[in-house]
Design a protein around this motif. Structure first.
Motif, mmCIF file in Angstrom:
data_model
loop_
_atom_site.group_PDB
_atom_site.id
_atom_site.type_symbol
_atom_site.label_atom_id
_atom_site.label_comp_id
_atom_site.label_asym_id
_atom_site.label_seq_id
_atom_site.Cartn_x
_atom_site.Cartn_y
_atom_site.Cartn_z
ATOM 1 N N THR A 82 45.742 38.218 47.079
ATOM 2 C CA THR A 82 46.343 38.554 45.792
ATOM 3 C C THR A 82 46.117 40.030 45.531
ATOM 4 N N TYR A 83 47.202 40.731 45.209
ATOM 5 C CA TYR A 83 47.085 42.148 44.869
ATOM 6 C C TYR A 83 47.875 42.408 43.597
ATOM 7 N N ASP A 84 47.194 42.924 42.588
ATOM 8 C CA ASP A 84 47.801 43.232 41.299
ATOM 9 C C ASP A 84 47.468 44.677 40.951
ATOM 10 N N PRO A 85 48.398 45.621 41.146
ATOM 11 C CA PRO A 85 48.094 47.031 40.876
ATOM 12 C C PRO A 85 48.018 47.367 39.393
ATOM 13 N N LYS A 86 48.534 46.496 38.524
ATOM 14 C CA LYS A 86 48.494 46.686 37.066
ATOM 15 C C LYS A 86 49.410 47.796 36.572
ATOM 16 N N ASN A 87 49.985 48.577 37.450
ATOM 17 C CA ASN A 87 50.968 49.580 37.042
ATOM 18 C C ASN A 87 51.927 49.798 38.201
ATOM 19 N N TYR A 88 52.817 50.767 38.068
ATOM 20 C CA TYR A 88 53.898 50.911 39.024
ATOM 21 C C TYR A 88 53.524 51.734 40.248
ATOM 22 N N ASP A 89 52.341 52.320 40.276
ATOM 23 C CA ASP A 89 51.963 53.175 41.411
ATOM 24 C C ASP A 89 50.637 52.695 41.989
ATOM 25 N N LEU B 222 40.984 36.783 49.007
ATOM 26 C CA LEU B 222 40.749 38.165 48.581
ATOM 27 C C LEU B 222 41.667 38.479 47.415
ATOM 28 N N THR B 223 41.073 38.948 46.314
ATOM 29 C CA THR B 223 41.830 39.311 45.124
ATOM 30 C C THR B 223 41.500 40.752 44.762
ATOM 31 N N LEU B 224 42.515 41.594 44.693
ATOM 32 C CA LEU B 224 42.361 42.997 44.345
ATOM 33 C C LEU B 224 43.182 43.274 43.100
ATOM 34 N N VAL B 225 42.508 43.608 42.006
ATOM 35 C CA VAL B 225 43.158 43.851 40.728
ATOM 36 C C VAL B 225 42.878 45.285 40.300
#
Length: 541
Positions: free
Chosen positions: A246-253, A219-222
């Motif tokens: 894999t989890y990549d929020p792309k920002n700080y929140d 599972l990949t969440l971008v």
């Protein structure tokens, strides 16, 4: 009374009719016998015809095989394994048209062609509604040839700016009834899936499809926005056999701080049991944060423990403030991955006092989780990020990590990968610069606890020729770089701790391997004499 002649006539007619009836009855019996005989003959003919047809097909098949062996005709059956091997020489991206044409050769080539062409399937909110309906019509057709070939399903919620206010309302709805057709999907990628309005309802419905979610192992969440940790936990719990997350929020929140600090919302789609799991959490000085932590425990800790089969955990921006409840949740659910990939905090992100305190708190929670999961880690990949040359103290990010994260429980590592190694190629020197000056300290801190470490890889970045160092003081730059190389060489090859270390790899940037590799190799041999002259196998790729 009838006259005598009339009665006699009637008696003669009756006698004649009886005779005719007897004759017809006899003929009827004969006809039935003939019909029965004909039926038996017809059955026998059909049976013999079927036998002869089977024999003909068998002989025809033997003829084709013999004819192929003698004359190399095209009527031979090629095993599926050979067809897959042939298709493997074609690139799915560059030779896509060729692969599609291969599916038109014969039906036996269709599975191999579709397997290479439709290995991944992207469902995008950017496409038009008519295009999506047309695609779903093909997917739902009984003669669809690619549904069983899809291994990766990509849900891309990215939309254009002119549609940003409207949002992709209902764009997931048509996919839900067709999930059963995608029976070979193993990976699910979600990119910018906005969990709001009807999309949130469709996302919940997707998570409630056990026949689909039970098959997902990766599972990949971008850039997927969760409004609480409960939402993230609900998504993860829906995949019972997950092995790679894999989890990549792309920002700080990535998970909104307002909801974490003030309230925790529980999704109604996953009713949680009443049982609770007790765990001692360090209390902070703020009563609001302490109260929110208690709400967090009651909200997301009950229920069955997820991720029991998880082997790879990849969390981007892992040590920012938003992530500390996630480490608590992983700890209390006893998740023990064998491979962990995380982004540490670089100093340019913690310039203010508030960000420094919050990052420190997140590191402390991560350290608590590492006390539990560390002994089971076999692969650790740490990305300390690139620092700005203008930063007052570029090495503070790594020192902050070493100060608040206890690495002693990580004692069974086999593979260690560190990013980045920032170096500067000078005419007569190879200098470590910026935050990478503290990497030897990280290695020396980790080394005493390792008994199985075999492979260490450094990802080199910013490999450039410079006439002078980017530091103001050349003497200071030379001194610090020399000390860093000496500590690194002594720790890797000259120390008494890493006795099982066998390979040392330096990965150069792809676009710089040709022009800088020879100079980098020559200077690196001078900087690491013990590594090159000892038992280690040093590779520069």
């Amino acid at each position: 009374m009838l006259p005598f002649e009339e009665s006699q006539r009637l008696l003669d007619e009756c006698r004649s009719l009886r005779q005719v009836n007897a004759i017809l009855a006899t003929e009827n019996v004969q006809l039935k016998a003939e019909v029965k005989q004909l039926q038996h003959e017809l059955d026998a003919l059909n049976m013999h015809a079927g036998t002869r047809e089977k024999e003909r097909l068998r002989l025809l098949g033997d003829f084709r095989v013999v004819d192929y062996r003698r004359h190399c005709t095209t009527g031979v059956y090629i095993p599926q394994e050979l067809t897959d091997h042939i298709m493997a020489y074609l690139d799915p991206l560059r030779d896509k048209n060729t692969l599609l044409r291969c599916g038109l050769v014969c039906r036996a080539w269709v599975p191999s062609s579709r397997k290479a062409t439709f290995e991944s399937l992207t469902f995008s909110a950017f496409s038009t509604h008519a295009h999506r309906l047309q695609f779903f019509g093909v997917l739902d057709h009984p003669l669809c040839t690619f549904s069983s070939s899809v291994k990766t399903l990509i849900l891309d919620g990215k939309i254009t700016e002119d549609l940003a206010d409207l949002g992709p309302i209902g764009w997931l709805d048509p996919l839900l009834p067709l999930l059963w057709r995608l029976d070979s999907v193993k990976e699910l990628h979600g990119t910018r899936v906005p969990l709001s309005l009807r999309t949130e309802v469709a996302w919940r419905a997707l998570l409630r499809a056990p026949n689909f979610t039970s098959k997902i192992v990766k599972l990949t969440l971008v850039d997927v926005k969760f409004d609480s940790v409960d939402a993230f936990a609900e998504t993860v719990r829906a995949f019972p056999h997950l092995e790679h997350l894999t989890y990549d929020p792309k920002n700080y929140d990535g998970v909104r701080q307002s909801n974490l600090q003030g309230r925790i919302r529980i999704f109604s789609s996953f009713p949680l049991p009443d049982q609770t799991v007790s765990h001692n959490v360090q209390s902070d000085s703020s009563p609001m944060e302490s109260n929110s932590r208690n709400i967090y425990e009651k909200a997301i800790l009950p229920g069955p423990k997820p991720l029991q089969e998880l082997r790879i955990l990849d969390i981007k921006l892992a040590l920012f403030d938003w992530c500390y409840p996630l480490w608590d949740w992983l700890l209390q659910n006893q998740v023990r991955p064998s491979e962990m990939i995380l982004d540490a905090v670089k100093m340019s992100h913690v310039q203010s006092v508030i960000s420094y305190v919050t990052s420190k708190r997140s590191m402390q929670h991560f350290s608590s989780y590492l006390q539990f999961a560390g002994p089971y880690l076999e692969t650790l990949k740490v990305d300390f990020g690139r620092d700005d040359p203008k930063a007052n103290d570029p090495t503070a990010g790594i020192r902050l990590f070493l100060e608040h994260v206890k690495m002693s429980p990580v004692s069974r590592l086999i593979h260690l990968e560190i990013t980045p190694l920032q170096v500067c190629l000078l005419p007569d020197d190879l200098r470590i610069e910026l935050g990478s000056l503290a990497l030897p300290n990280f290695i020396s801190t980790l080394a005493p606890h390792q008994r199985r470490l075999e492979h260490i890889a450094f990802n080199v970045v910013e490999l450039r020729y410079y006439t002078k160092s980017r530091y103001a003081s050349q003497e200071q730059a030379t001194l610090q770089s020399s000390e860093a190389w000496e500590v690194l060489d002594r720790t890797l090859a000259g120390g008494k701790h890493l006795v099982t270390l066998q390979r040392l790899v330096f990965r150069l940037p792809t676009w710089e391997r040709g022009s800088y590799k020879e100079d980098f190799t020559r200077m690196l041999e001078n900087k690491l004499p013990w590594c090159f002259g000892g038992r280690l196998e040093v590779k520069i790729i």
